[in-house]
Enzyme design. Structure first.
Site, PDB file in Angstrom:
ATOM      1  N   LYS A   1       0.857  -1.187   0.000  1.00 50.82           N
ATOM      2  CA  LYS A   1       0.000   0.000   0.000  1.00 50.82           C
ATOM      3  C   LYS A   1       0.885   1.227   0.000  1.00 50.82           C
ATOM      4  O   LYS A   1       2.001   1.180   0.518  1.00 50.82           O
ATOM      5  CB  LYS A   1      -0.876   0.026   1.272  1.00 50.82           C
ATOM      6  CG  LYS A   1      -2.080   0.932   1.161  1.00 50.82           C
ATOM      7  CD  LYS A   1      -3.122   0.303   0.265  1.00 50.82           C
ATOM      8  CE  LYS A   1      -4.484   0.862   0.462  1.00 50.82           C
ATOM      9  NZ  LYS A   1      -5.505  -0.136   0.131  1.00 50.82           N
TER      10      LYS A   1
ATOM     11  N   ASP B   1      -6.829   4.022  -4.804  1.00 51.84           N
ATOM     12  CA  ASP B   1      -7.392   3.934  -3.462  1.00 51.84           C
ATOM     13  C   ASP B   1      -8.061   5.286  -3.193  1.00 51.84           C
ATOM     14  O   ASP B   1      -8.485   5.950  -4.142  1.00 51.84           O
ATOM     15  CB  ASP B   1      -6.293   3.583  -2.445  1.00 51.84           C
ATOM     16  CG  ASP B   1      -6.847   3.051  -1.132  1.00 51.84           C
ATOM     17  OD1 ASP B   1      -7.223   1.869  -1.056  1.00 51.84           O
ATOM     18  OD2 ASP B   1      -6.946   3.834  -0.159  1.00 51.84           O
TER      19      ASP B   1
HETATM   20  N1  GLU Z   1      -7.301  -0.017  -3.067  1.00 49.39           N
HETATM   21  C1  GLU Z   1      -8.068  -1.211  -3.279  1.00 49.39           C
HETATM   22  C2  GLU Z   1      -8.096  -2.040  -2.009  1.00 49.39           C
HETATM   23  O1  GLU Z   1      -7.910  -1.543  -0.930  1.00 49.39           O
HETATM   24  C3  GLU Z   1      -7.622  -1.975  -4.520  1.00 49.39           C
HETATM   25  C4  GLU Z   1      -6.208  -2.470  -4.513  1.00 49.39           C
HETATM   26  C5  GLU Z   1      -5.779  -3.075  -5.837  1.00 49.39           C
HETATM   27  O2  GLU Z   1      -6.577  -3.157  -6.740  1.00 49.39           O
HETATM   28  O3  GLU Z   1      -4.613  -3.458  -5.916  1.00 49.39           O
HETATM   29  O4  GLU Z   1      -8.382  -3.200  -2.049  1.00 49.39           O
END
Ligand code: GLU
Length: 416
Positions: A103, A143
């Site tokens: 992240k 995100d």
């Molecule tokens: N931000 C989204 C999550 O928290 C998607 C992450 C992604 O697609 O890699 O799951």
């Protein structure tokens, strides 16, 4: 105030004993493999340069490349990014896709920047990230406050860096640059699919079930849209400015249109209601789809929903979880309920690597199958071992990750 990183570590520790993880395995899983902190200088429109802080945490690469979004928000911190990266590891394991967890975040009031400043900030952050991401190593995605536009800029910076177009480095791209059909709606659709499957397991449908959605960004809007198509009635919605309640049901399409044009929900048809009261409304299904910690020990006892489906990451603190469990409220946890987004991200990456693209029908079909299978897997553990859905999802996910690690570190097997 609960610390989000300690909460994430606590959730892991809660299942470590039952899974008979060794102390060393628990220690290994309790920290990210790497955390990068960057200075990100951004030239502003007025000629000054602001130095922002960018962060990328790679919690685990045990089951595949790190995977997870980039959040541009003033509340971003190293602890928050670490927690979110750990949750991504469990999320990818719950839906059984070959990824670890990562992240990232940029500490910035992104919405307050001009469009040119936004582009410069995103590209400047991307240039810092370049040496630490890649299609086989760490694959970012959207995100909070980021979407296809930001992904396009990062894709472009990365492609310039490696000297050729490389769509598989990032997901959530515009369709024109190799994005997948159905990625934009995937997280909200996934929430609805998990809720639908949960009710089916209990021989019920979503017909006329009353739903409250907290947070009306991408996830909240799509969850509301798909749940209402499945027959549910959306009685409350809110964004950071406040909420709207209408006991006879809210017209979701009109609410989305209003939010798009006005930038807020207040003023839309219905009774105005403060955010804290919205969470406590009488309803069958509550979808927290904003930020972490919305349901804490302070308000958990007043929650009246029968089922909570976590569209956001980490909206319920461990203290609140304990209170809700006692009250008999079922929490469909984030690592299952909002896994639709990363699942379609995985589809996007597969399509990029194969240079072959699927139609929307195929994406929806595959997403549906994977979300329903994951719901069944977690439900089975919950029923057989008489556990809460969160605990069951953690048992399943942490075991999958630990089992992968044991293949290369047999010394970390706790049974010895
Ligand atoms: N931000 C989204 C999550 O928290 C998607 C992450 C992604 O697609 O890699 O799951």
């Amino acid at each position: 105030m609960d610390n989000v990183w300690q909460n994430a570590q606590r959730q892991l520790a809660n299942v470590a004993k039952e899974l008979e993880l060794s102390d060393d395995m628990l220690a290994y899983l309790s920290e990210p493999e790497a955390v990068h902190i960057y200075t990100v200088p951004v030239p502003m429109d007025d000629g000054t340069t602001k130095v922002l802080t960018g962060i990328r945490a790679q919690h685990s690469l045990a089951r595949g490349p790190a995977k997870g979004g980039l959040r541009f928000h003033p509340s971003v911190s190293v602890d928050e990014v670490k927690a979110l990266s750990m949750w991504m590891t469990w999320k990818c394991a719950v839906v059984d896709i070959p990824y670890g967890g990562g992240k990232g975040g940029l500490v910035v009031d992104y919405k307050a920047l001009s469009p040119h400043e936004q582009e410069r900030a995103t590209r400047a952050f991307a240039r810092r990230l370049l040496p630490h991401i890649g299609p086989d190593f760490d694959i970012p995605a959207p995100d909070v406050c980021t979407g296809a536009r930001e992904m396009a800029w990062i894709y472009h910076e990365y492609s310039n860096y490696v000297g050729h177009p490389e769509p598989a480095v990032i997901t959530g791209k515009p369709i024109e640059l190799g994005g997948s059909q159905g990625r934009a709606d995937a997280t909200g659709r996934g929430v609805a699919l998990v809720v639908q499957r949960y009710f089916e397991m209990h021989d019920e449908t979503l017909e006329r079930k009353r739903v409250v959605v907290q947070g009306f960004g991408n996830v909240g809007q799509w969850a509301a849209r798909v749940l209402s198509k499945m027959g549910a009635i959306i009685v409350g919605v809110s964004d950071s400015r406040g909420g709207i309640y209408a006991s006879e049901g809210i017209n979701v399409e009109a609410a989305i249109e209003y939010k798009e044009s006005e930038g807020k929900l207040i003023g839309f048809t219905g009774e105005e209601i403060p955010n804290d009261e919205l969470l406590e409304l009488e309803c069958d299904i509550l979808v927290p789809a904003a930020l972490e910690g919305a349901i804490s020990k302070d308000n958990a006892k007043r929650i009246k929903a029968g089922v909570i489906a976590e569209g956001a990451n980490g909206p319920t603190t461990p203290d609140a979880d304990a209170i809700l469990e006692k009250k008999g409220v079922v929490v469909l946890p984030d690592i299952l309920a909002n896994a639709g987004g990363v699942t379609v991200s995985y589809f996007e990456w597969v399509q990029n690597r194969q240079r072959m693209y699927w139609n929307l029908h195929d994406v929806h079909q595959r997403l549906r199958d994977m979300m329903r299978d994951a719901t069944d897997d977690v439900g089975k553990v919950a029923t057989e071992q008489e556990l809460s859905w969160r605990r069951a999802a953690y048992m399943l996910a942490v075991k999958r990750v630990a089992d992968a690690i044991k293949m290369t570190h047999p010394d970390l097997d706790g049974h010895g």
